[in-house]
Design a protein around this motif. Structure first.
Motif, mmCIF file in Angstrom:
data_model
loop_
_atom_site.group_PDB
_atom_site.id
_atom_site.type_symbol
_atom_site.label_atom_id
_atom_site.label_comp_id
_atom_site.label_asym_id
_atom_site.label_seq_id
_atom_site.Cartn_x
_atom_site.Cartn_y
_atom_site.Cartn_z
ATOM 1 N N TRP A 37 0.853 -1.242 -0.049
ATOM 2 C CA TRP A 37 -0.012 -0.175 -0.074
ATOM 3 C C TRP A 37 1.004 1.384 0.253
ATOM 4 C CZ3 TRP A 37 -0.159 3.346 4.257
ATOM 5 C CH2 TRP A 37 -0.947 4.625 3.990
ATOM 6 N N TRP B 131 -4.722 -2.901 -0.906
ATOM 7 C CA TRP B 131 -3.855 -3.493 -0.159
ATOM 8 C C TRP B 131 -3.867 -3.008 1.164
ATOM 9 C CZ3 TRP B 131 -1.531 -7.369 -2.141
ATOM 10 C CH2 TRP B 131 -1.104 -7.375 -3.580
ATOM 11 N N VAL B 132 -4.382 -2.042 1.550
ATOM 12 C CA VAL B 132 -4.471 -1.650 2.945
ATOM 13 C C VAL B 132 -5.867 -2.244 3.648
ATOM 14 C CG1 VAL B 132 -6.006 0.340 2.834
ATOM 15 C CG2 VAL B 132 -4.366 0.255 4.752
#
Length: 281
Positions: A154, A162-163
């Motif tokens: 991220w 991604w987070v």
């Protein structure tokens, strides 16, 4: 999560039943059926080819159950999130496999059950709580590394995907560290003191009521039954639960450190993960 059978079940499979099962699967395949039902019929042929290639492999059941779970989850969460989440679970379970092999325990490859997660089956019972605890902690360690890598990706890419995946992975592994029964935390804290499971029982009840996570009812019932059994058979269990103070300190420290790291990652990614969830709607 891991399952401990009393004996190696693989040796007791009836040969004729296995042949019949393989014959049915070879005609269409579980994955092909799921794809057809979920309106992805064009991929059914590919699924059949993949199944034929995997059928001879000892990892066939792992990848077929993994692929089937991705297909099912994708109907609710989208393909990208479903794939990332299932890979994160696979790495978690692989951590158990590696740790189990390290202490000499023979275990199966990971198996997936949609909406229940995944597990590995032990082909032999641990000889001591030390073996059991090391096997159990391997999964959350691998899972924490996955969450950390997701946060790094991220930071590099700026993608909320991604987070969001980091938050889900951290939550999954933190959930598994609840000190109760068949969960990883229950098997780790057994090396500290089974009395800690009382905290897990209270935590399970709170989570079940607050999050409506009624799957915890099964964990709760089995955990209470196992705790009562250990108390009743405390004299017989004394040898199994015996562990040197140095190991107890190390596994306890690792357990608390894992919880701290996972909580930290969840808090760090909370706001951004909510943005990601909002963008999916």
């Amino acid at each position: 999560m891991e399952v401990n059978p009393q004996e190696n079940l693989s040796e007791s499979i009836d040969a004729s039943a296995k042949k019949k099962k393989n014959g049915w699967l070879s005609k269409f395949g579980l994955l092909g059926a799921l794809l057809a039902v979920t309106k992805f019929g064009k991929l059914a042929a590919i699924a059949k080819v993949l199944f034929a290639a995997l059928k001879a492999s000892k990892f066939a059941a792992t990848f077929i159950s993994m692929a089937a779970t991705v297909v099912i989850y994708a109907q609710f969460y989208g393909w990208l999130l479903a794939l990332g989440f299932i890979i994160a679970i696979f790495i978690h379970e692989s951590g158990h496999v590696v740790a189990s092999k390290k202490v000499g325990l023979d275990v199966s490859a990971p198996m997936f059950i949609p909406f229940f997660g995944a597990f590995i089956a032990m082909k032999e019972l641990p000889k001591s709580v030390k073996q059991e605890a090391i096997s159990a902690i391997g999964g959350p360690v691998a899972g924490a590394l996955v969450a950390a890598v997701c946060l790094l990706l991220w930071d590099i890419t700026g993608s909320l995907y991604w987070v969001g995946l980091a938050y889900l992975t951290a939550f999954l592994n933190l959930f598994n560290l609840l000190p109760l029964g068949m969960l990883d935390g229950g098997r780790i804290t057994k090396a500290l003191s089974p009395v800690i499971w009382v905290i897990g029982i209270v935590g399970a009840v709170i989570l079940m009521l607050k999050l409506h996570a009624y799957i915890l009812l099964l964990v709760l019932v089995l955990g209470v039954m196992e705790l009562v059994s250990m108390i009743k058979n405390r004299h017989q269990m004394a040898t199994y639960l015996q562990v040197e103070p140095q190991f107890r300190f190390k596994i306890g420290l690792a357990y608390l450190l894992l919880i701290t790291i996972l909580v930290g990652m969840m808090m760090y990614s909370l706001d951004l993960s909510q943005q990601f969830i909002g963008s999916m709607g």
